[in-house]
Design a protein around this motif. Structure first.
Motif, PDB file in Angstrom:
ATOM      1  N   UNK A  72      77.080 -14.389  -9.863  1.00  0.00           N
ATOM      2  CA  UNK A  72      75.976 -13.490 -10.186  1.00  0.00           C
ATOM      3  C   UNK A  72      74.688 -14.163  -9.744  1.00  0.00           C
ATOM      4  N   UNK A  73      73.626 -13.370  -9.522  1.00  0.00           N
ATOM      5  CA  UNK A  73      72.331 -14.005  -9.286  1.00  0.00           C
ATOM      6  C   UNK A  73      72.006 -14.920 -10.468  1.00  0.00           C
ATOM      7  N   UNK A  74      71.381 -16.051 -10.179  1.00  0.00           N
ATOM      8  CA  UNK A  74      71.071 -17.022 -11.234  1.00  0.00           C
ATOM      9  C   UNK A  74      70.462 -16.343 -12.433  1.00  0.00           C
ATOM     10  N   UNK A  75      70.769 -16.855 -13.536  1.00  0.00           N
ATOM     11  CA  UNK A  75      70.344 -16.405 -14.849  1.00  0.00           C
ATOM     12  C   UNK A  75      71.203 -15.256 -15.350  1.00  0.00           C
ATOM     13  N   UNK A  76      71.782 -14.459 -14.475  1.00  0.00           N
ATOM     14  CA  UNK A  76      72.626 -13.357 -14.912  1.00  0.00           C
ATOM     15  C   UNK A  76      73.861 -13.891 -15.628  1.00  0.00           C
ATOM     16  N   UNK A  77      74.453 -14.951 -15.094  1.00  0.00           N
ATOM     17  CA  UNK A  77      75.635 -15.544 -15.745  1.00  0.00           C
ATOM     18  C   UNK A  77      75.289 -15.970 -17.165  1.00  0.00           C
ATOM     19  N   UNK A  78      74.143 -16.583 -17.331  1.00  0.00           N
ATOM     20  CA  UNK A  78      73.715 -17.001 -18.668  1.00  0.00           C
ATOM     21  C   UNK A  78      73.433 -15.788 -19.543  1.00  0.00           C
ATOM     22  N   UNK A  79      72.799 -14.768 -18.978  1.00  0.00           N
ATOM     23  CA  UNK A  79      72.493 -13.574 -19.762  1.00  0.00           C
ATOM     24  C   UNK A  79      73.772 -12.867 -20.219  1.00  0.00           C
ATOM     25  N   UNK A  80      74.810 -12.903 -19.410  1.00  0.00           N
ATOM     26  CA  UNK A  80      76.054 -12.221 -19.761  1.00  0.00           C
ATOM     27  C   UNK A  80      76.751 -12.861 -20.959  1.00  0.00           C
ATOM     28  N   UNK A  81      76.463 -14.113 -21.226  1.00  0.00           N
ATOM     29  CA  UNK A  81      77.049 -14.729 -22.418  1.00  0.00           C
ATOM     30  C   UNK A  81      76.430 -14.145 -23.685  1.00  0.00           C
ATOM     31  N   UNK A  82      75.306 -13.454 -23.553  1.00  0.00           N
ATOM     32  CA  UNK A  82      74.610 -12.817 -24.678  1.00  0.00           C
ATOM     33  C   UNK A  82      74.661 -11.291 -24.570  1.00  0.00           C
ATOM     34  N   UNK A  83      75.606 -10.786 -23.806  1.00  0.00           N
ATOM     35  CA  UNK A  83      75.687  -9.357 -23.532  1.00  0.00           C
ATOM     36  C   UNK A  83      75.734  -8.515 -24.803  1.00  0.00           C
TER      37      UNK A  83
END
Length: 177
Positions: free
Chosen positions: A143-154
């Protein structure tokens, strides 16, 4: 027993980031077990420790001839595994690996990163701080950077109409709406 675990990893130029850890993209390889008390990863007969001396910038981390970013990814997974009390030594852990890529390089590198970090799909044995883990990377999603991290808080952000994720790296800052 087979257990599943999702570990989001952002392969930054200065730092590796997971949900619970941030560490420098520095790595030392040695043939002998490190001194007592030093965190280490043993993989394919070699011992690795983290270092504060970061690996020089690499636009395409899959092209590193020493596979240092693969080893750093195993470190990230093992550190997250260490936090999971329900993981037993005989377990095989199927890892789902969302990873972040700089938005500028995403289109060009996303498929290459997904293939590289998935590996051969076989069960890998590694030892982290005297604990043996058996893991298989089942799925890698770039994923574009930061998206992977954001998905952990989906679950927390799914109802919010607009969310801005900000990635402040060692040398860059990116945002994602």
């Amino acid at each position: 027993m087979i257990k599943k675990l999702r570990v989001a990893v952002d392969h930054g130029n200065r730092n590796m980031k997971t949900c619970n850890f941030v560490f420098t993209t520095g790595l030392t390889e040695q043939d002998k077990k490190p001194a007592r008390g030093e965190k280490y990863l043993k993989y394919q007969g070699k011992y690795y420790t983290l270092s504060e001396k970061r690996i020089p910038y690499q636009r395409d981390k899959t092209q590193d001839s020493r596979n240092r970013f693969w080893i750093l990814t195993l470190f990230a997974i093992a550190m997250e595994l260490e936090q999971k009390a329900q993981i037993q030594p005989e377990d095989v852990i199927q890892v789902e690996l969302p990873i972040g890529l700089p938005p500028k390089h995403f289109a060009e590198l996303c498929e290459r990163y997904e293939r590289y970090f998935k590996g051969d799909g076989k069960v890998q044995e590694l030892c982290f701080n005297d604990k043996v883990y058996h893991l298989c990377i089942q799925n890698v999603m770039a994923f574009p950077q930061d998206y992977a991290a954001m998905m952990t808080r989906m679950m927390e952000i799914r109802e919010i109409p607009k969310v801005v994720g900000i990635d402040i790296g060692g040398f860059t800052s990116d945002y994602l709406l």
